[in-house]
Design a protein around this motif. Structure first.
Motif, PDB file in Angstrom:
ATOM      1  N   ALA A  48      49.875  62.565  21.666  1.00  0.00           N
ATOM      2  CA  ALA A  48      50.068  62.337  20.231  1.00  0.00           C
ATOM      3  C   ALA A  48      48.860  62.807  19.432  1.00  0.00           C
ATOM      4  CB  ALA A  48      50.323  60.864  19.974  1.00  0.00           C
ATOM      5  N   MET A  49      49.141  63.457  18.299  1.00  0.00           N
ATOM      6  CA  MET A  49      48.088  63.943  17.414  1.00  0.00           C
ATOM      7  C   MET A  49      48.552  63.861  15.976  1.00  0.00           C
ATOM      8  SD  MET A  49      46.473  67.341  19.130  1.00  0.00           S
ATOM      9  CE  MET A  49      47.820  68.008  20.085  1.00  0.00           C
ATOM     10  N   THR A  50      47.597  63.795  15.076  1.00  0.00           N
ATOM     11  CA  THR A  50      47.925  63.904  13.657  1.00  0.00           C
ATOM     12  C   THR A  50      48.164  65.382  13.348  1.00  0.00           C
ATOM     13  OG1 THR A  50      45.642  64.257  12.946  1.00  0.00           O
ATOM     14  CG2 THR A  50      46.412  61.950  13.097  1.00  0.00           C
ATOM     15  N   PRO A  51      48.838  65.681  12.237  1.00  0.00           N
ATOM     16  CA  PRO A  51      48.998  67.090  11.858  1.00  0.00           C
ATOM     17  C   PRO A  51      47.650  67.809  11.733  1.00  0.00           C
ATOM     18  CG  PRO A  51      50.498  65.728  10.590  1.00  0.00           C
ATOM     19  CD  PRO A  51      49.603  64.791  11.363  1.00  0.00           C
ATOM     20  N   GLY A  52      46.648  67.104  11.218  1.00  0.00           N
ATOM     21  CA  GLY A  52      45.322  67.706  11.091  1.00  0.00           C
ATOM     22  C   GLY A  52      44.695  68.041  12.432  1.00  0.00           C
ATOM     23  N   GLU A  53      44.896  67.169  13.410  1.00  0.00           N
ATOM     24  CA  GLU A  53      44.364  67.429  14.751  1.00  0.00           C
ATOM     25  C   GLU A  53      45.058  68.633  15.395  1.00  0.00           C
ATOM     26  OE1 GLU A  53      43.007  62.920  16.032  1.00  0.00           O
ATOM     27  OE2 GLU A  53      45.104  63.514  16.310  1.00  0.00           O
ATOM     28  N   ILE A  54      46.366  68.732  15.183  1.00  0.00           N
ATOM     29  CA  ILE A  54      47.095  69.890  15.713  1.00  0.00           C
ATOM     30  C   ILE A  54      46.547  71.157  15.067  1.00  0.00           C
ATOM     31  CG2 ILE A  54      49.334  71.052  15.856  1.00  0.00           C
ATOM     32  CD1 ILE A  54      50.608  68.199  15.818  1.00  0.00           C
ATOM     33  N   ALA A  55      46.405  71.134  13.754  1.00  0.00           N
ATOM     34  CA  ALA A  55      45.900  72.300  13.031  1.00  0.00           C
ATOM     35  C   ALA A  55      44.508  72.682  13.532  1.00  0.00           C
ATOM     36  CB  ALA A  55      45.872  72.017  11.530  1.00  0.00           C
ATOM     37  N   GLU A  56      43.667  71.684  13.749  1.00  0.00           N
ATOM     38  CA  GLU A  56      42.306  71.959  14.234  1.00  0.00           C
ATOM     39  C   GLU A  56      42.341  72.630  15.598  1.00  0.00           C
ATOM     40  OE1 GLU A  56      38.465  69.364  15.611  1.00  0.00           O
ATOM     41  OE2 GLU A  56      39.598  68.645  13.872  1.00  0.00           O
ATOM     42  N   ARG A  57      43.168  72.126  16.493  1.00  0.00           N
ATOM     43  CA  ARG A  57      43.260  72.718  17.834  1.00  0.00           C
ATOM     44  C   ARG A  57      43.803  74.140  17.793  1.00  0.00           C
ATOM     45  NH1 ARG A  57      42.683  69.628  22.427  1.00  0.00           N
ATOM     46  NH2 ARG A  57      42.401  67.415  22.082  1.00  0.00           N
ATOM     47  N   LEU A  58      44.702  74.407  16.846  1.00  0.00           N
ATOM     48  CA  LEU A  58      45.299  75.743  16.737  1.00  0.00           C
ATOM     49  C   LEU A  58      44.493  76.653  15.802  1.00  0.00           C
ATOM     50  CD1 LEU A  58      49.105  74.875  16.581  1.00  0.00           C
ATOM     51  CD2 LEU A  58      47.774  75.696  18.536  1.00  0.00           C
ATOM     52  N   ARG A  59      43.428  76.103  15.243  1.00  0.00           N
ATOM     53  CA  ARG A  59      42.598  76.856  14.290  1.00  0.00           C
ATOM     54  C   ARG A  59      43.445  77.362  13.123  1.00  0.00           C
ATOM     55  NH1 ARG A  59      40.011  75.765  18.321  1.00  0.00           N
ATOM     56  NH2 ARG A  59      38.130  76.439  19.262  1.00  0.00           N
ATOM     57  N   ALA A  60      44.256  76.443  12.583  1.00  0.00           N
ATOM     58  CA  ALA A  60      45.141  76.750  11.461  1.00  0.00           C
ATOM     59  C   ALA A  60      44.895  75.734  10.356  1.00  0.00           C
ATOM     60  CB  ALA A  60      46.606  76.686  11.910  1.00  0.00           C
ATOM     61  N   LYS A  61      45.380  76.031   9.167  1.00  0.00           N
ATOM     62  CA  LYS A  61      45.296  75.084   8.066  1.00  0.00           C
ATOM     63  C   LYS A  61      46.473  74.121   8.172  1.00  0.00           C
ATOM     64  CE  LYS A  61      42.786  78.079   5.054  1.00  0.00           C
ATOM     65  NZ  LYS A  61      42.721  78.929   3.923  1.00  0.00           N
ATOM     66  N   PRO A  62      46.239  72.837   7.896  1.00  0.00           N
ATOM     67  CA  PRO A  62      47.341  71.871   7.993  1.00  0.00           C
ATOM     68  C   PRO A  62      48.553  72.288   7.152  1.00  0.00           C
ATOM     69  CG  PRO A  62      45.261  70.716   7.738  1.00  0.00           C
ATOM     70  CD  PRO A  62      44.968  72.191   7.575  1.00  0.00           C
ATOM     71  N   GLN A  63      48.311  72.863   5.973  1.00  0.00           N
ATOM     72  CA  GLN A  63      49.424  73.293   5.114  1.00  0.00           C
ATOM     73  C   GLN A  63      50.279  74.356   5.812  1.00  0.00           C
ATOM     74  OE1 GLN A  63      46.088  72.912   4.563  1.00  0.00           O
ATOM     75  NE2 GLN A  63      45.680  73.962   2.637  1.00  0.00           N
ATOM     76  N   THR A  64      49.641  75.160   6.654  1.00  0.00           N
ATOM     77  CA  THR A  64      50.353  76.215   7.375  1.00  0.00           C
ATOM     78  C   THR A  64      51.383  75.621   8.322  1.00  0.00           C
ATOM     79  OG1 THR A  64      48.368  77.577   7.273  1.00  0.00           O
ATOM     80  CG2 THR A  64      50.027  78.226   8.881  1.00  0.00           C
ATOM     81  N   LEU A  65      51.078  74.443   8.858  1.00  0.00           N
ATOM     82  CA  LEU A  65      51.956  73.838   9.857  1.00  0.00           C
ATOM     83  C   LEU A  65      53.038  72.949   9.253  1.00  0.00           C
ATOM     84  CD1 LEU A  65      49.409  72.908  12.656  1.00  0.00           C
ATOM     85  CD2 LEU A  65      50.851  74.927  12.467  1.00  0.00           C
ATOM     86  N   THR A  66      52.997  72.711   7.946  1.00  0.00           N
ATOM     87  CA  THR A  66      53.945  71.801   7.314  1.00  0.00           C
ATOM     88  C   THR A  66      55.387  72.195   7.615  1.00  0.00           C
ATOM     89  OG1 THR A  66      52.381  71.283   5.571  1.00  0.00           O
ATOM     90  CG2 THR A  66      54.685  70.795   5.116  1.00  0.00           C
ATOM     91  N   ARG A  67      55.738  73.448   7.387  1.00  0.00           N
ATOM     92  CA  ARG A  67      57.118  73.912   7.639  1.00  0.00           C
ATOM     93  C   ARG A  67      57.454  73.912   9.118  1.00  0.00           C
ATOM     94  NH1 ARG A  67      57.697  78.940   3.433  1.00  0.00           N
ATOM     95  NH2 ARG A  67      57.826  77.651   1.564  1.00  0.00           N
ATOM     96  N   VAL A  68      56.480  74.281   9.943  1.00  0.00           N
ATOM     97  CA  VAL A  68      56.709  74.309  11.385  1.00  0.00           C
ATOM     98  C   VAL A  68      57.021  72.901  11.884  1.00  0.00           C
ATOM     99  CG1 VAL A  68      55.624  74.767  13.624  1.00  0.00           C
ATOM    100  CG2 VAL A  68      55.248  76.335  11.717  1.00  0.00           C
ATOM    101  N   LEU A  69      56.224  71.929  11.462  1.00  0.00           N
ATOM    102  CA  LEU A  69      56.454  70.547  11.875  1.00  0.00           C
ATOM    103  C   LEU A  69      57.784  70.028  11.349  1.00  0.00           C
ATOM    104  CD1 LEU A  69      52.854  69.092  11.434  1.00  0.00           C
ATOM    105  CD2 LEU A  69      54.000  69.704  13.575  1.00  0.00           C
ATOM    106  N   ALA A  70      58.125  70.378  10.116  1.00  0.00           N
ATOM    107  CA  ALA A  70      59.407  69.942   9.549  1.00  0.00           C
ATOM    108  C   ALA A  70      60.573  70.521  10.344  1.00  0.00           C
ATOM    109  CB  ALA A  70      59.502  70.354   8.081  1.00  0.00           C
ATOM    110  N   ALA A  71      60.482  71.799  10.712  1.00  0.00           N
ATOM    111  CA  ALA A  71      61.552  72.435  11.490  1.00  0.00           C
ATOM    112  C   ALA A  71      61.672  71.803  12.876  1.00  0.00           C
ATOM    113  CB  ALA A  71      61.306  73.931  11.611  1.00  0.00           C
ATOM    114  N   LEU A  72      60.541  71.525  13.500  1.00  0.00           N
ATOM    115  CA  LEU A  72      60.577  70.896  14.825  1.00  0.00           C
ATOM    116  C   LEU A  72      61.148  69.485  14.753  1.00  0.00           C
ATOM    117  CD1 LEU A  72      57.139  72.095  16.248  1.00  0.00           C
ATOM    118  CD2 LEU A  72      59.414  72.748  17.088  1.00  0.00           C
TER     119      LEU A  72
END
Length: 151
Positions: A48-72
């Motif tokens: 388990a991770m927060t969206p920010g932790e996922i973004a940090e591990r992927l070297r991405a901005k949290p906003q970038t993952l918003t749609r990806v997380l919503a789709a998943l």
């Protein structure tokens, strides 16, 4: 300061891993985008991770993952729960369906790699590669934050 020899070994390992990864990554089922695969992979490996932790591990901005997380989440591949340590945050976990989708997505890569290893390497080289795989896993995890317990 590292010696030229040590730096050259590191360069060769990095180049070899990158070239191998590029070759194997092209083999995919196409069920997930590369970013969805990366997110599910992080959750599968680290819990388990927060969206920010996922973004940090992927070297991405949290906003970038918003749609990806919503789709998943819409497809039932991840679940969100309140973070017990910070109610303003949510924890993301991979679901049984997410694990299945990730497995299906990765299967062609694993089959291709297994065929390549079997056809190109000797038994002794395969044994050595098994040892190297463990070392690469250890290096990849060096300095990682501790894995959070599932909620």
């Amino acid at each position: 300061m590292r010696t030229d020899f040590e730096v050259d070994i590191a360069r060769r390992i990095n180049a070899g891993v990158a070239a191998y990864t590029e070759r194997v990554r092209s083999k995919r089922a196409g069920l997930l985008t590369l970013t969805q695969t990366a997110v599910l992979g992080q959750l599968y490996r680290h819990g388990a991770m927060t969206p920010g932790e996922i973004a940090e591990r992927l070297r991405a901005k949290p906003q970038t993952l918003t749609r990806v997380l919503a789709a998943l989440q819409e497809r039932g591949r991840i679940a969100r729960t309140p973070d017990p340590s910070d109610g303003r945050q949510s924890l993301i976990t991979i679901t049984v369906g997410g694990r299945a989708a990730l497995g299906e997505e990765m299967r062609p890569r694993h089959l291709f790699a297994a065929e390549l290893i079997a056809s190109e390497l000797t038994d002794a080289e395969r044994d050595l590669l098994t040892i190297a795989a463990g070392l690469l896993e250890r290096l990849a995890a060096a300095g990682d934050p501790p894995v959070r317990a599932e909620p």
